[in-house]
Motif scaffolding. Structure first.
Motif, mmCIF file in Angstrom:
data_model
loop_
_atom_site.group_PDB
_atom_site.id
_atom_site.type_symbol
_atom_site.label_atom_id
_atom_site.label_comp_id
_atom_site.label_asym_id
_atom_site.label_seq_id
_atom_site.Cartn_x
_atom_site.Cartn_y
_atom_site.Cartn_z
ATOM 1 N N GLU A 102 0.789 -1.283 0.129
ATOM 2 C CA GLU A 102 -0.038 -0.080 -0.022
ATOM 3 C C GLU A 102 0.857 1.244 -0.023
ATOM 4 O OE1 GLU A 102 -2.616 -0.408 3.458
ATOM 5 O OE2 GLU A 102 -3.646 -2.011 2.618
ATOM 6 N N ALA A 103 2.100 1.146 0.611
ATOM 7 C CA ALA A 103 2.742 2.416 0.985
ATOM 8 C C ALA A 103 4.065 2.273 0.626
ATOM 9 C CB ALA A 103 2.588 2.863 2.607
ATOM 10 N N GLY A 104 4.639 1.083 0.026
ATOM 11 C CA GLY A 104 6.064 1.030 -0.331
ATOM 12 C C GLY A 104 6.910 0.942 0.764
ATOM 13 N N LEU A 105 8.109 0.734 0.608
ATOM 14 C CA LEU A 105 9.121 0.353 1.665
ATOM 15 C C LEU A 105 9.351 1.553 2.535
ATOM 16 C CD1 LEU A 105 12.003 -1.457 -0.337
ATOM 17 C CD2 LEU A 105 9.837 -2.514 0.880
ATOM 18 N N GLN A 106 9.588 2.877 2.099
ATOM 19 C CA GLN A 106 9.637 3.898 2.983
ATOM 20 C C GLN A 106 8.458 3.977 3.574
ATOM 21 O OE1 GLN A 106 12.545 5.641 3.246
ATOM 22 N NE2 GLN A 106 13.428 4.126 1.956
ATOM 23 N N GLY A 107 7.127 4.013 3.237
ATOM 24 C CA GLY A 107 5.904 4.002 3.892
ATOM 25 C C GLY A 107 5.696 3.195 5.008
ATOM 26 N N ALA A 108 6.334 1.963 4.711
ATOM 27 C CA ALA A 108 6.141 0.776 5.722
ATOM 28 C C ALA A 108 6.948 0.959 7.041
ATOM 29 C CB ALA A 108 6.160 -0.634 4.890
ATOM 30 N N THR A 109 6.551 1.856 7.816
ATOM 31 C CA THR A 109 7.336 2.347 8.847
ATOM 32 C C THR A 109 6.921 0.962 10.216
ATOM 33 O OG1 THR A 109 5.478 3.517 9.876
ATOM 34 C CG2 THR A 109 7.251 4.626 8.582
ATOM 35 N N VAL A 110 7.904 0.897 11.140
ATOM 36 C CA VAL A 110 7.570 0.141 12.206
ATOM 37 C C VAL A 110 6.226 0.604 12.742
ATOM 38 C CG1 VAL A 110 8.321 -0.671 14.518
ATOM 39 C CG2 VAL A 110 9.937 -0.399 12.353
ATOM 40 N N ARG A 111 5.900 1.494 12.794
ATOM 41 C CA ARG A 111 4.800 2.012 13.492
ATOM 42 C C ARG A 111 3.441 1.691 12.866
ATOM 43 N NH1 ARG A 111 3.963 8.271 15.333
ATOM 44 N NH2 ARG A 111 5.641 7.584 16.937
ATOM 45 N N GLN A 112 3.562 1.857 11.318
ATOM 46 C CA GLN A 112 2.430 1.238 10.480
ATOM 47 C C GLN A 112 2.471 0.013 10.611
ATOM 48 O OE1 GLN A 112 0.392 3.148 8.796
ATOM 49 N NE2 GLN A 112 1.228 5.157 9.610
ATOM 50 N N ILE A 113 3.393 -0.863 10.511
ATOM 51 C CA ILE A 113 3.283 -2.312 10.574
ATOM 52 C C ILE A 113 2.831 -2.673 11.921
ATOM 53 C CG2 ILE A 113 4.611 -4.396 10.854
ATOM 54 C CD1 ILE A 113 6.836 -3.087 8.987
ATOM 55 N N ALA A 114 3.160 -2.212 13.027
ATOM 56 C CA ALA A 114 2.290 -2.500 14.367
ATOM 57 C C ALA A 114 0.960 -2.087 14.254
ATOM 58 C CB ALA A 114 3.261 -1.434 15.407
ATOM 59 N N THR A 115 0.602 -1.042 13.711
ATOM 60 C CA THR A 115 -0.795 -0.654 13.798
ATOM 61 C C THR A 115 -1.663 -1.605 12.710
ATOM 62 O OG1 THR A 115 -0.494 1.789 13.753
ATOM 63 C CG2 THR A 115 -2.515 1.157 12.857
ATOM 64 N N ARG A 116 -0.886 -2.113 11.591
ATOM 65 C CA ARG A 116 -1.641 -3.039 10.891
ATOM 66 C C ARG A 116 -1.892 -4.296 11.650
ATOM 67 N NH1 ARG A 116 -2.852 -4.330 5.487
ATOM 68 N NH2 ARG A 116 -3.433 -1.989 5.469
ATOM 69 N N ALA A 117 -0.806 -4.724 12.505
ATOM 70 C CA ALA A 117 -0.745 -6.322 12.926
ATOM 71 C C ALA A 117 -1.572 -5.924 14.405
ATOM 72 C CB ALA A 117 0.638 -6.502 13.380
ATOM 73 N N GLY A 118 -1.921 -4.749 14.620
ATOM 74 C CA GLY A 118 -2.719 -4.675 15.999
ATOM 75 C C GLY A 118 -1.700 -4.934 17.270
ATOM 76 N N VAL A 119 -0.469 -4.610 17.159
ATOM 77 C CA VAL A 119 0.411 -4.882 18.383
ATOM 78 C C VAL A 119 1.193 -3.436 18.688
ATOM 79 C CG1 VAL A 119 0.707 -7.157 17.569
ATOM 80 C CG2 VAL A 119 2.257 -5.598 16.701
#
Length: 213
Positions: A28-45
Motif C-alpha cells: 500500500e505504501a512502499g518500503l519507505q511508507g512501511a514504517t515500524v509504527r505502520q506495521i504495528a498498527t496493521r498487526a494490532g500490536v
C-alpha cells in the motif's frame, strides 16, 4: 488501514503474522511508507513487540522479501501430474491469480527498486531467482525426457532463462494493464511462445486442473 487479527500462537506464528502485516503495508505504501509504527498498527500490536521479533526494520523487510520470493518458487514445486501437465500448469499459474495481480506488482516494484542498492535484498533476489529457475529447468528436463528427446544441460539452462523472461514480461504487462488484453490472451501468447522455443506442443490446463490450483 485495515488491521489484521494478531495471532497469539507460537513464536513462528507470531513472526508470520508480523511479516504478513509488513507485506500489506509495503503493497500500500512502499518500503519507505512501511514504517515500524505502520506495521504495528496493521498487526494490532505495539512497535516494541515487533522489535522483540525483528532487530530492525531492515531485518523484517528482508524476511518479508524472502517470504514473497518463496511463495513464487513454492508454486513451481507443488505442481502434480505428468511432465507435460506440470510444465503447462507452471506457465498458467505464473500468469494468473494470485501470482499475477496488483498486490503482487506493488510488492515486486517496491522491493526491486532497492535490490540494486541493498546487498542483503540483492542476495535474497539472486537466491530466489536461481531457485525458481532450477525448478523450471527440472520441469523442462522431465518434459523432454518424457518425450524421449533429452537435451543437454546447457540447452535446458538457456531455455529456462528464455521462458522465465517471457513469463516475467507477460506477467508485468498483465499486472500493469490487464484491461488492454482479452481474457486468457496473455496465457495463450505464453503457451505459443514456449511451444516455439521448445519445438513441442503443450496442452493448456483443463478447467478442472485450473480449479485445483
Amino acid at each position: 488501514m485495515t488491521r489484521r487479527d494478531f495471532h497469539r500462537g507460537t513464536e513462528a506464528e507470531r513472526r508470520h503474522d508480523l511479516i504478513e502485516a509488513t507485506l500489506d503495508c509495503i503493497s500500500e505504501a512502499g518500503l519507505q511508507g512501511a514504517t515500524v509504527r505502520q506495521i504495528a498498527t496493521r498487526a494490532g500490536v505495539t512497535a516494541g513487540l515487533i522489535r522483540h521479533y525483528f532487530a530492525s526494520k531492515d531485518i523484517i523487510l528482508q524476511e518479508a522479501y524472502k517470504v514473497l520470493i518463496a511463495r513464487l518458487t513454492e508454486k513451481a514445486k507443488n505442481l502434480e501430474g505428468t511432465p507435460e501437465e506440470r510444465l503447462s500448469n507452471f506457465i498458467f499459474v505464473n500468469l494468473t491469480e494470485p501470482v499475477a495481480n496488483s498486490r503482487s506488482l506493488s510488492l515486486w516494484a517496491a522491493f526491486i527498486s532497492r535490490v540494486s542498492v541493498d546487498p542483503a535484498l540483492a542476495a535474497i533476489h539472486r537466491e530466489g531467482y536461481l531457485s525458481f529457475r532450477a525448478e523450471l529447468e527440472e520441469l523442462l528436463a522431465d518434459f523432454f525426457a518424457g518425450r524421449g528427446a533429452p537435451v543437454t544441460p546447457d540447452r535446458i539452462r538457456a531455455l529456462a532463462i528464455a521462458i522465465n523472461g517471457i513469463l516475467d514480461g507477460l506477467w508485468l504487462e498483465g499486472c500493469l494493464a490487464g484491461e488492454l488484453f482479452e481474457e486468457s490472451e496473455l496465457v495463450s501468447i505464453a503457451f505459443s511462445s514456449v511451444e516455439a522455443l521448445i519445438g513441442h506442443p503443450i496442452a493448456a490446463p483443463t478447467p478442472t486442473a485450473r480449479d485445483r490450483e
